[in-house]
Write a protein that holds these residues in place. Structure first.
Motif, PDB file in Angstrom:
ATOM      1  N   GLU A   1      44.404  42.584  37.533  1.00  0.00           N
ATOM      2  CA  GLU A   1      43.275  41.623  36.816  1.00  0.00           C
ATOM      3  C   GLU A   1      42.708  40.872  37.786  1.00  0.00           C
ATOM      4  O   GLU A   1      41.492  40.379  37.692  1.00  0.00           O
ATOM      5  N   LYS A   2      43.473  40.711  39.182  1.00  0.00           N
ATOM      6  CA  LYS A   2      42.707  40.100  40.385  1.00  0.00           C
ATOM      7  C   LYS A   2      41.454  40.632  40.685  1.00  0.00           C
ATOM      8  O   LYS A   2      40.446  39.916  41.361  1.00  0.00           O
ATOM      9  N   CYS A   3      41.247  42.110  40.655  1.00  0.00           N
ATOM     10  CA  CYS A   3      40.094  42.584  41.157  1.00  0.00           C
ATOM     11  C   CYS A   3      38.936  42.711  40.023  1.00  0.00           C
ATOM     12  O   CYS A   3      38.008  43.457  40.459  1.00  0.00           O
ATOM     13  N   VAL A   4      39.429  42.330  38.978  1.00  0.00           N
ATOM     14  CA  VAL A   4      38.221  42.511  37.586  1.00  0.00           C
ATOM     15  C   VAL A   4      37.233  41.320  37.911  1.00  0.00           C
ATOM     16  O   VAL A   4      37.405  40.391  38.148  1.00  0.00           O
ATOM     17  N   HIS A   5      35.909  42.011  37.824  1.00  0.00           N
ATOM     18  CA  HIS A   5      34.741  41.122  38.129  1.00  0.00           C
ATOM     19  C   HIS A   5      34.772  39.975  36.950  1.00  0.00           C
ATOM     20  O   HIS A   5      35.282  40.188  35.943  1.00  0.00           O
ATOM     21  N   PRO A   6      34.451  38.665  37.408  1.00  0.00           N
ATOM     22  CA  PRO A   6      34.405  37.401  36.571  1.00  0.00           C
ATOM     23  C   PRO A   6      33.817  37.737  35.226  1.00  0.00           C
ATOM     24  O   PRO A   6      33.820  36.870  34.325  1.00  0.00           O
ATOM     25  N   CYS A   7      32.460  38.705  35.285  1.00  0.00           N
ATOM     26  CA  CYS A   7      31.816  38.944  34.148  1.00  0.00           C
ATOM     27  C   CYS A   7      32.447  39.333  32.805  1.00  0.00           C
ATOM     28  O   CYS A   7      32.046  39.215  31.913  1.00  0.00           O
ATOM     29  N   TYR A   8      33.627  40.166  33.337  1.00  0.00           N
ATOM     30  CA  TYR A   8      34.398  40.481  32.015  1.00  0.00           C
ATOM     31  C   TYR A   8      35.410  39.483  31.277  1.00  0.00           C
ATOM     32  O   TYR A   8      36.045  39.424  30.467  1.00  0.00           O
ATOM     33  N   PHE A   9      35.288  38.129  31.891  1.00  0.00           N
ATOM     34  CA  PHE A   9      35.860  36.870  31.210  1.00  0.00           C
ATOM     35  C   PHE A   9      35.210  36.368  30.419  1.00  0.00           C
ATOM     36  O   PHE A   9      33.941  36.020  30.875  1.00  0.00           O
ATOM     37  N   THR A  10      35.480  35.957  29.290  1.00  0.00           N
ATOM     38  CA  THR A  10      34.722  35.348  28.149  1.00  0.00           C
ATOM     39  C   THR A  10      34.348  33.964  28.469  1.00  0.00           C
ATOM     40  O   THR A  10      33.175  33.526  28.354  1.00  0.00           O
ATOM     41  N   ALA A  11      34.799  33.450  29.651  1.00  0.00           N
ATOM     42  CA  ALA A  11      34.610  31.971  30.009  1.00  0.00           C
ATOM     43  C   ALA A  11      33.140  32.066  30.831  1.00  0.00           C
ATOM     44  O   ALA A  11      32.594  31.167  30.918  1.00  0.00           O
TER      45      ALA A  11
END
Length: 323
Positions: free
Chosen positions: A263-273
């Motif tokens: 999850e550390k390399c998942v782009h921030p855009c995929y976080f609902t926050a």
């Protein structure tokens, strides 16, 4: 009618700008883009069907933005069926060797293909070139679903359609604000699919060391293909991490082998926050009841056209063997 759409990381299509014009002309497109620029002048990417007026307007209003092209629109202009099929195989290639083989096949099939790769079209395959991070996109057709949304209003006053676009865009933003999960549902679906695909992948132990892993797929159509993966810099030869901002199945397998979370390399855009922060200043649509009616305006003549309303399935939804 010209409509500017954005697509969220949950694959929500949201209309953000529109105008009524005599045709898809540069003046009308420039008008909308200038309005978008007033709200956000840091637009980094624009995706279009390569229309002449679009290209000119984008280069004028957002000269520093990456203007990506839609492969689906490009393929429509390829008359040779064999060339068109190879073109789509190139778009979906997931290994440099496959890419090189297809390119050789393509040049043998058609001497005119280099013309097709001019004007930035080669960027659609750039994930296979060292240091290039400006990949294209397979299709813009999900955005064109807006045509089905407004088809029942084509004989209405333009302002009525404008209000409808503003309302559905607002409601779709509210749906995003209502998300209760940490990650977007779209990413969660992809994650589940990637975990399933990773199960069939195998690590070549004698060729793996440190954070590097060599991976093979027992079900891959070409035997002997290997993917070199490094979890330190999130590199994989398939190039999909660069395209999407979350790990491919090969990276997932490598992280699992190292017993590390990815999850550390998942782009921030995929976080609902991230989405909720972008929508924190959302405004309600303007009510038509407060506007005066202009008796000199008339709706356009009614037109009938068959439109498909069925949602296009994502590749991973069509086949469990495709990523």
């Amino acid at each position: 009618m010209i409509i500017v759409m954005i697509v969220s990381s949950n694959r929500t299509n949201i209309p953000i700008g529109w105008a009524w014009g005599p045709s898809e002309d540069e003046e009308t497109i420039t008008l909308i883009l200038e309005l978008v620029k007033e709200v956000n002048d840091k637009i980094e990417t624009v995706i279009s069907d390569e229309g002449t007026a679009l290209k000119s307007a984008v280069s004028k209003v957002f000269p520093k933005a990456n203007h990506k092209l839609c492969a689906w629109h490009i393929s429509k202009n390829i008359a040779n069926k064999q060339v068109r099929e190879i073109f789509w195989c190139l778009i979906r290639a997931d290994h440099p060797i496959i890419f090189q083989t297809l390119m050789s096949k393509l040049f043998k099939e058609s001497n005119d293909f280099p013309q097709l790769l001019k004007n930035g079209k080669m960027g659609m395959f750039s994930r296979f070139f060292e240091g290039v991070k400006e990949n294209g996109i397979i299709t813009s057709s999900p955005c064109e679903s807006i045509n089905a949304d407004i088809r029942s209003l084509k004989d209405k006053m333009p302002l009525t359609i404008f209000h409808f676009l503003e309302t559905i865009g607002f409601n779709r933003c509210l749906d995003l604000l209502d998300l209760q999960t940490e990650m977007t549902p779209y990413y969660t679906k992809r994650k589940d699919h990637l975990n399933i695909k990773a199960q069939r992948l195998q690590i070549v132990k004698e060729e793996s060391y440190g954070t590097s892993r060599t991976i093979v797929d027992t079900l891959y159509q070409k035997k002997g293909i290997r993917w070199e993966v490094n979890t330190r810099n999130y590199h994989c030869e398939c190039g999909k991490y660069t395209d999407r901002g979350y790990p491919c199945a090969h990276l997932v397998k490598a992280f699992q082998d190292l017993n590390e979370p990815y999850e550390k390399c998942v782009h921030p855009c995929y976080f609902t926050a991230t989405i909720k922060n972008a929508l924190k200043d959302l405004h309600s649509p303007v009510s038509l009841s407060v506007l005066e009616q202009d008796e000199s305006l008339f709706p356009p003549p009614a037109q009938t056209r068959i439109c498909r309303t069925k949602r296009y399935l994502f590749g991973f939804e069509r086949s469990s063997n495709k990523e």
